[in-house]
Design an enzyme around this catalytic site. Structure first.
Site, mmCIF file in Angstrom:
data_model
loop_
_atom_site.group_PDB
_atom_site.id
_atom_site.type_symbol
_atom_site.label_atom_id
_atom_site.label_comp_id
_atom_site.label_asym_id
_atom_site.label_seq_id
_atom_site.Cartn_x
_atom_site.Cartn_y
_atom_site.Cartn_z
ATOM 1 N N GLU A 284 25.393 -1.069 -3.517
ATOM 2 C CA GLU A 284 26.840 -1.106 -3.755
ATOM 3 C C GLU A 284 27.202 -2.220 -4.726
ATOM 4 O O GLU A 284 26.536 -3.259 -4.778
ATOM 5 C CB GLU A 284 27.577 -1.325 -2.430
ATOM 6 N N HIS A 285 28.275 -1.981 -5.454
ATOM 7 C CA HIS A 285 28.857 -2.954 -6.379
ATOM 8 C C HIS A 285 27.881 -3.368 -7.480
ATOM 9 O O HIS A 285 27.954 -4.482 -7.991
ATOM 10 C CB HIS A 285 29.364 -4.192 -5.625
ATOM 11 N N ARG A 286 26.943 -2.467 -7.803
ATOM 12 C CA ARG A 286 25.939 -2.702 -8.847
ATOM 13 C C ARG A 286 25.060 -3.916 -8.546
ATOM 14 O O ARG A 286 24.521 -4.564 -9.432
ATOM 15 C CB ARG A 286 26.591 -2.818 -10.227
ATOM 16 N N LEU A 287 24.879 -4.217 -7.272
ATOM 17 C CA LEU A 287 23.999 -5.308 -6.841
ATOM 18 C C LEU A 287 22.628 -4.709 -6.518
ATOM 19 O O LEU A 287 22.090 -4.860 -5.420
ATOM 20 C CB LEU A 287 24.596 -6.031 -5.624
ATOM 21 N N HIS A 288 22.068 -4.003 -7.495
ATOM 22 C CA HIS A 288 20.844 -3.241 -7.312
ATOM 23 C C HIS A 288 19.644 -4.137 -6.996
ATOM 24 O O HIS A 288 19.645 -5.330 -7.293
ATOM 25 C CB HIS A 288 20.531 -2.428 -8.561
#
Length: 191
Positions: free
Chosen positions: A168-172
């Site tokens: 989520e939230h581009r916190l890959h």
């Protein structure tokens, strides 16, 4: 974990269960002699610590590029799992026994298609290809279809494998494995 193949087997096994079509599809990137890239989808037909194997017509563009510049990148993308795996490394050809064994597992129509196709070459019309297919059908009627001499496989021997998990939230999460002698060095990359 310092063995990327164990992690690959885990993710690939999960993809085989969840992906509806072609969980073995992978993007293959090559470059020509002038460094111009090209990418297309191919199907993984074997894998293990020695590399990732796919098969093709050796007279087509991808094979010509790999024979001239034996390095490639692969990418698996499993959208439903929100995962991808990137693989980079040198390329070599599989031996004739492996190519023959795999070719024998293909459907007869696919085997005949390998004889009929001048892969990646201009085709004047679909009728021309279908006529060549009919010729191959007649030529091998009643007997086995041997592997064409221009058809074989390549193996990408990875020296770099990256596992990417969407968060989520581009916190890959990105896990990178790089060849280190006979083993692997593992690290993380910023998303």
């Amino acid at each position: 974990m310092t063995d990327p193949f164990t992690l690959f087997d885990q993710w690939y096994g999960e993809a085989r269960q969840s992906e509806i079509n072609d969980s073995n599809a992978m993007a293959l990137a090559t470059a020509d002699a002038r460094g111009r890239p090209s990418v297309r989808m191919v199907l993984l037909k074997g894998h293990g610590p020695d590399g990732f194997v796919f098969y093709t017509n050796f007279e087509g563009r991808k094979a010509e590029e790999l024979l001239a510049n034996p390095h490639a990148a692969l990418m698996f993308h499993w959208k439903s799992m929100r995962r991808q795996i990137r693989i980079e490394g040198p390329v070599d050809t599989v031996d004739d026994a492996a190519a023959d064994a795999y070719f024998a597992t293909r459907s007869r129509d696919s085997q005949l298609g390998a004889w009929a196709s001048d892969q990646s070459r201009p085709l004047p019309s679909r009728d021309v290809f279908m006529a060549r297919y009919a010729d191959a059908l007649s030529r091998f009627e009643g007997g086995p279809v041997p592997r064409p001499p221009h058809w074989s496989g390549f193996r990408v021997a990875p020296d770099r494998i990256e596992f990417w998990q969407d968060r989520e939230h581009r916190l890959h999460e990105r896990r990178l494995f790089e060849r280190d002698g006979d083993g692997w060095r593992e690290g993380l990359l910023y998303p």
